[in-house]
Design a protein around this motif. Structure first.
Motif, PDB file in Angstrom:
ATOM      1  N   LEU A   1     -10.206   5.486  -5.103  1.00 31.45           N
ATOM      2  CA  LEU A   1      -8.917   5.964  -3.930  1.00 31.45           C
ATOM      3  C   LEU A   1      -9.680   6.424  -2.910  1.00 31.45           C
ATOM      4  CD1 LEU A   1      -7.099   8.469  -5.857  1.00 31.45           C
ATOM      5  CD2 LEU A   1      -6.433   6.204  -6.056  1.00 31.45           C
ATOM      6  N   LYS A   2     -10.543   5.841  -2.977  1.00 26.46           N
ATOM      7  CA  LYS A   2     -11.732   5.602  -1.426  1.00 26.46           C
ATOM      8  C   LYS A   2     -12.117   4.071  -1.209  1.00 26.46           C
ATOM      9  CE  LYS A   2     -16.517   7.095  -1.198  1.00 26.46           C
ATOM     10  NZ  LYS A   2     -17.033   6.100  -0.257  1.00 26.46           N
ATOM     11  N   GLN A   3     -12.056   3.867   0.185  1.00 20.80           N
ATOM     12  CA  GLN A   3     -12.385   2.995   1.181  1.00 20.80           C
ATOM     13  C   GLN A   3     -13.312   2.721   0.996  1.00 20.80           C
ATOM     14  OE1 GLN A   3     -11.536   4.327   5.238  1.00 20.80           O
ATOM     15  NE2 GLN A   3      -9.576   4.507   5.020  1.00 20.80           N
ATOM     16  N   SER A   4     -13.595   1.537   1.162  1.00 22.68           N
ATOM     17  CA  SER A   4     -15.010   0.721   0.984  1.00 22.68           C
ATOM     18  C   SER A   4     -15.132  -0.376   1.419  1.00 22.68           C
ATOM     19  CB  SER A   4     -15.089   0.510  -0.891  1.00 22.68           C
ATOM     20  OG  SER A   4     -16.352   0.523  -0.918  1.00 22.68           O
ATOM     21  N   GLN A   5     -16.393  -1.611   1.320  1.00 21.42           N
ATOM     22  CA  GLN A   5     -15.913  -2.313   1.605  1.00 21.42           C
ATOM     23  C   GLN A   5     -17.020  -3.776   0.438  1.00 21.42           C
ATOM     24  OE1 GLN A   5     -15.434  -4.633   5.561  1.00 21.42           O
ATOM     25  NE2 GLN A   5     -16.902  -2.741   6.266  1.00 21.42           N
ATOM     26  N   THR A   6     -16.576  -5.013   0.660  1.00 25.49           N
ATOM     27  CA  THR A   6     -17.496  -5.944   0.517  1.00 25.49           C
ATOM     28  C   THR A   6     -18.627  -6.709   1.165  1.00 25.49           C
ATOM     29  OG1 THR A   6     -15.577  -7.772   0.618  1.00 25.49           O
ATOM     30  CG2 THR A   6     -15.198  -6.256  -1.332  1.00 25.49           C
ATOM     31  N   MET A   7     -18.997  -7.234   0.634  1.00 29.43           N
ATOM     32  CA  MET A   7     -19.833  -8.134   0.760  1.00 29.43           C
ATOM     33  C   MET A   7     -19.449  -9.528   2.079  1.00 29.43           C
ATOM     34  SD  MET A   7     -22.701  -9.669  -1.392  1.00 29.43           S
ATOM     35  CE  MET A   7     -21.709 -10.096  -2.770  1.00 29.43           C
ATOM     36  N   SER A   8     -17.841 -10.250   1.284  1.00 34.11           N
ATOM     37  CA  SER A   8     -17.227 -10.971   2.600  1.00 34.11           C
ATOM     38  C   SER A   8     -16.419 -10.037   3.962  1.00 34.11           C
ATOM     39  CB  SER A   8     -16.625 -12.104   1.671  1.00 34.11           C
ATOM     40  OG  SER A   8     -15.318 -11.047   0.748  1.00 34.11           O
ATOM     41  N   SER A   9     -15.904  -9.060   3.484  1.00 33.89           N
ATOM     42  CA  SER A   9     -15.338  -8.707   4.118  1.00 33.89           C
ATOM     43  C   SER A   9     -16.191  -7.758   5.108  1.00 33.89           C
ATOM     44  CB  SER A   9     -14.251  -6.832   3.974  1.00 33.89           C
ATOM     45  OG  SER A   9     -15.373  -6.207   3.010  1.00 33.89           O
TER      46      SER A   9
ATOM     47  N   GLY B   1      -3.321   4.369  -0.045  1.00 35.00           N
ATOM     48  CA  GLY B   1      -2.738   3.385  -0.372  1.00 35.00           C
ATOM     49  C   GLY B   1      -4.232   2.568   0.284  1.00 35.00           C
ATOM     50  N   VAL B   2      -4.875   2.549   1.622  1.00 40.07           N
ATOM     51  CA  VAL B   2      -6.616   1.617   1.797  1.00 40.07           C
ATOM     52  C   VAL B   2      -7.373   1.683   1.245  1.00 40.07           C
ATOM     53  CG1 VAL B   2      -6.962   0.367   4.072  1.00 40.07           C
ATOM     54  CG2 VAL B   2      -4.486   1.411   4.306  1.00 40.07           C
TER      55      VAL B   2
ATOM     56  N   ARG C   1       1.023  -1.232  -0.373  1.00 38.86           N
ATOM     57  CA  ARG C   1       0.164   0.197   0.101  1.00 38.86           C
ATOM     58  C   ARG C   1       1.167   1.352  -0.097  1.00 38.86           C
ATOM     59  NH1 ARG C   1      -2.404   2.538   4.759  1.00 38.86           N
ATOM     60  NH2 ARG C   1      -0.666   1.859   6.572  1.00 38.86           N
ATOM     61  N   TYR C   2       2.272   1.017   0.812  1.00 37.41           N
ATOM     62  CA  TYR C   2       2.714   2.195   0.892  1.00 37.41           C
ATOM     63  C   TYR C   2       3.633   2.432  -0.482  1.00 37.41           C
ATOM     64  CZ  TYR C   2       2.114   1.868   6.020  1.00 37.41           C
ATOM     65  OH  TYR C   2       2.281   2.158   6.925  1.00 37.41           O
ATOM     66  N   PHE C   3       3.918   1.394  -1.581  1.00 35.90           N
ATOM     67  CA  PHE C   3       4.495   2.226  -3.207  1.00 35.90           C
ATOM     68  C   PHE C   3       3.270   1.986  -3.710  1.00 35.90           C
ATOM     69  CE2 PHE C   3       4.151  -0.362  -6.931  1.00 35.90           C
ATOM     70  CZ  PHE C   3       5.861   0.059  -7.570  1.00 35.90           C
ATOM     71  N   LEU C   4       2.595   1.462  -4.172  1.00 39.18           N
ATOM     72  CA  LEU C   4       1.153   2.054  -4.285  1.00 39.18           C
ATOM     73  C   LEU C   4       0.016   3.227  -4.360  1.00 39.18           C
ATOM     74  CD1 LEU C   4      -1.247   0.920  -6.164  1.00 39.18           C
ATOM     75  CD2 LEU C   4      -3.145   0.416  -4.236  1.00 39.18           C
ATOM     76  N   ALA C   5       0.313   3.858  -2.445  1.00 37.71           N
ATOM     77  CA  ALA C   5       0.326   5.250  -2.738  1.00 37.71           C
ATOM     78  C   ALA C   5       1.161   6.353  -2.659  1.00 37.71           C
ATOM     79  CB  ALA C   5      -0.576   5.579  -1.086  1.00 37.71           C
ATOM     80  N   ASP C   6       2.444   5.946  -2.391  1.00 38.20           N
ATOM     81  CA  ASP C   6       3.281   6.645  -3.167  1.00 38.20           C
ATOM     82  C   ASP C   6       3.281   6.937  -5.191  1.00 38.20           C
ATOM     83  OD1 ASP C   6       3.481   7.041  -0.824  1.00 38.20           O
ATOM     84  OD2 ASP C   6       5.288   5.897  -0.623  1.00 38.20           O
ATOM     85  N   TYR C   7       3.697   5.752  -5.880  1.00 33.19           N
ATOM     86  CA  TYR C   7       3.841   5.941  -7.055  1.00 33.19           C
ATOM     87  C   TYR C   7       2.908   5.822  -7.649  1.00 33.19           C
ATOM     88  CZ  TYR C   7       8.761   5.201  -4.496  1.00 33.19           C
ATOM     89  OH  TYR C   7       9.656   5.742  -4.573  1.00 33.19           O
ATOM     90  N   ILE C   8       2.242   5.422  -7.341  1.00 34.61           N
ATOM     91  CA  ILE C   8       1.097   4.951  -8.503  1.00 34.61           C
ATOM     92  C   ILE C   8      -0.499   6.035  -8.140  1.00 34.61           C
ATOM     93  CG2 ILE C   8      -0.665   3.518  -9.590  1.00 34.61           C
ATOM     94  CD1 ILE C   8       1.376   0.858  -9.220  1.00 34.61           C
ATOM     95  N   GLU C   9      -0.789   5.811  -7.248  1.00 30.84           N
ATOM     96  CA  GLU C   9      -2.249   6.893  -6.788  1.00 30.84           C
ATOM     97  C   GLU C   9      -2.111   8.520  -6.210  1.00 30.84           C
ATOM     98  OE1 GLU C   9      -3.951   5.500  -2.519  1.00 30.84           O
ATOM     99  OE2 GLU C   9      -4.735   3.583  -4.226  1.00 30.84           O
ATOM    100  N   THR C  10      -0.955   8.918  -5.823  1.00 34.70           N
ATOM    101  CA  THR C  10      -1.022   9.805  -6.321  1.00 34.70           C
ATOM    102  C   THR C  10      -0.280  10.829  -6.400  1.00 34.70           C
ATOM    103  OG1 THR C  10       0.359   9.919  -3.798  1.00 34.70           O
ATOM    104  CG2 THR C  10       0.993  12.024  -5.081  1.00 34.70           C
ATOM    105  N   PRO C  11       0.069  10.239  -7.993  1.00 34.71           N
ATOM    106  CA  PRO C  11       0.632  10.964  -9.792  1.00 34.71           C
ATOM    107  C   PRO C  11      -0.792  10.327 -10.192  1.00 34.71           C
ATOM    108  CG  PRO C  11       1.808   9.385  -8.898  1.00 34.71           C
ATOM    109  CD  PRO C  11       1.094   9.528  -8.361  1.00 34.71           C
ATOM    110  N   LEU C  12      -2.188   9.309  -9.550  1.00 38.68           N
ATOM    111  CA  LEU C  12      -3.771   9.919 -10.375  1.00 38.68           C
ATOM    112  C   LEU C  12      -4.478  10.659 -10.069  1.00 38.68           C
ATOM    113  CD1 LEU C  12      -4.390   5.786 -10.353  1.00 38.68           C
ATOM    114  CD2 LEU C  12      -3.790   7.378 -12.739  1.00 38.68           C
ATOM    115  N   SER C  13      -4.385  10.797  -8.384  1.00 38.85           N
ATOM    116  CA  SER C  13      -4.753  12.633  -8.117  1.00 38.85           C
ATOM    117  C   SER C  13      -4.335  13.603  -8.412  1.00 38.85           C
ATOM    118  CB  SER C  13      -4.266  11.994  -6.199  1.00 38.85           C
ATOM    119  OG  SER C  13      -5.402  12.678  -5.990  1.00 38.85           O
ATOM    120  N   ALA C  14      -3.320  13.318  -8.671  1.00 39.53           N
ATOM    121  CA  ALA C  14      -2.733  14.774  -9.126  1.00 39.53           C
ATOM    122  C   ALA C  14      -3.274  15.619 -10.020  1.00 39.53           C
ATOM    123  CB  ALA C  14      -1.218  14.927  -8.627  1.00 39.53           C
TER     124      ALA C  14
END
Length: 314
Positions: free
Chosen positions: A253-261, A157-158, A130-143
């Motif tokens: 990039l938003k927190q959510s939930q699945t049926m099983s979780s 990343g969560v 999640r740290y890799f995802l947040a720093d290198y993928i999600e932050t550029p996508l959001s920006a």
């Protein structure tokens, strides 16, 4: 008519009983879920499947499971979009292009990934990925692309994207293994006929092999989808576990939930006999039906192609 030896008869009866136990288990699970969810379904009706509010406070109970259904579909969709191309690439390489000395060890390594417990994927996803995802993928996508629908929000990343990517990694062993078996079952006469008219290896694979095996490949994809829909522990560790309207997956990039979780997160806090407990069983019933439909469809598709007799596909 000659009767079977007593040993064969005992074996036949024992095998039939063991096979019947699977049907019995599914029937009992369905019965518990149907009887347990009757309370909430009789009170809220179709709102249970279309509503977004979820409140278990006494006197203000309201239960709508739509956010969790959409969360399940969103994470499973990401898993299929990302995991299937990688799985097919692995299957094509192992069955059509890899040297013989690499084929068996790499195939075994890929299949071993299916034996890794889901909690390991969840721990790795929460503490590393999640740290890799947040720093290198999600932050550029959001920006740069945050103005697009589905890409807004604050990357941590969560979220839905993290859960979907973890699921894509988890379905790769299943989809790639079944796809490799399907591609390997294509008769060599198909390849030899294509090579005889001057086709290249890529052309043979793309136009003849994959086309011949498409039904089985579709079945492999559906099997992977079945695992993605039912996965619980790993998803609950990286999706954020939002509740009610906040769980609607309006952004990757938003927190959510699945049926099983959601079931695993609140099941032990619910009191049997209450609307909340019945609602949890209702979500479980919907998840069971969805998983059964997906897996039955996959089995029918795979069986249609893999009628193997003497090493050839009929």
């Amino acid at each position: 008519m000659r009767s079977l030896p007593s040993g064969d008869t005992a074996f036949k009866v024992g095998a039939a009983l063991l096979a019947s136990s699977v049907v019995l288990i599914v029937f009992l699970a369905g019965y518990v879920l149907v009887s347990g969810s009757t309370l909430v379904l009789s009170k809220f009706g179709t709102y249970f499947f279309t509503g977004i509010e979820w409140n278990s406070a006494e006197g203000h109970e309201i239960y709508g499971a739509l956010p969790y259904l959409l969360g399940t579909l969103a994470t499973s969709g990401i898993a299929i979009v990302v995991g299937v191309p990688i799985s097919l690439g692995i299957a094509i390489f192992l069955s059509e292009m890899s040297p013989r000395r690499l084929r068996i060890p790499v195939s075994n390594l890929v299949e071993l990934l299916a034996a890794v417990p889901s909690v390991i994927y969840g721990l790795w996803g929460f503490f590393v990925f999640r740290y890799f995802l947040a720093d290198y993928i999600e932050t550029p996508l959001s920006a740069y692309l945050g103005w697009l629908p589905g890409l807004g929000g604050s990357p941590v990343g969560v979220d839905v994207l993290s859960a979907g990517l973890i699921l894509s990694i988890m379905i790769i062993p299943t989809v790639s293994s079944v796809s490799r078996e399907v591609i390997s079952a294509v008769p060599n006469s198909i390849r030899e006929g294509a090579y005889s008219i001057g086709a290249t290896r890529w052309e043979v694979t793309r136009h003849w092999v994959l086309n011949y095996a498409r039904s089985g490949l579709f079945g492999a994809v559906i099997l992977g989808l079945g695992r993605a829909v039912g996965e619980t522990i790993a998803v609950s560790m990286v999706i954020g576990n939002a509740v009610g309207p906040l769980a609607l997956p309006t952004s990757l990039l938003k927190q959510s939930q699945t049926m099983s979780s959601y079931i695993v997160n609140i099941f032990f806090d619910a009191t049997p006999g209450t609307y909340e407990f019945s609602a949890i069983l209702g979500v479980g019933l919907f998840l069971l039906v969805l998983a059964l439909v997906i897996n039955v469809l996959a089995r029918l598709m795979v069986t249609r192609l893999l009628k193997v007799k003497g090493g050839a596909v009929e």
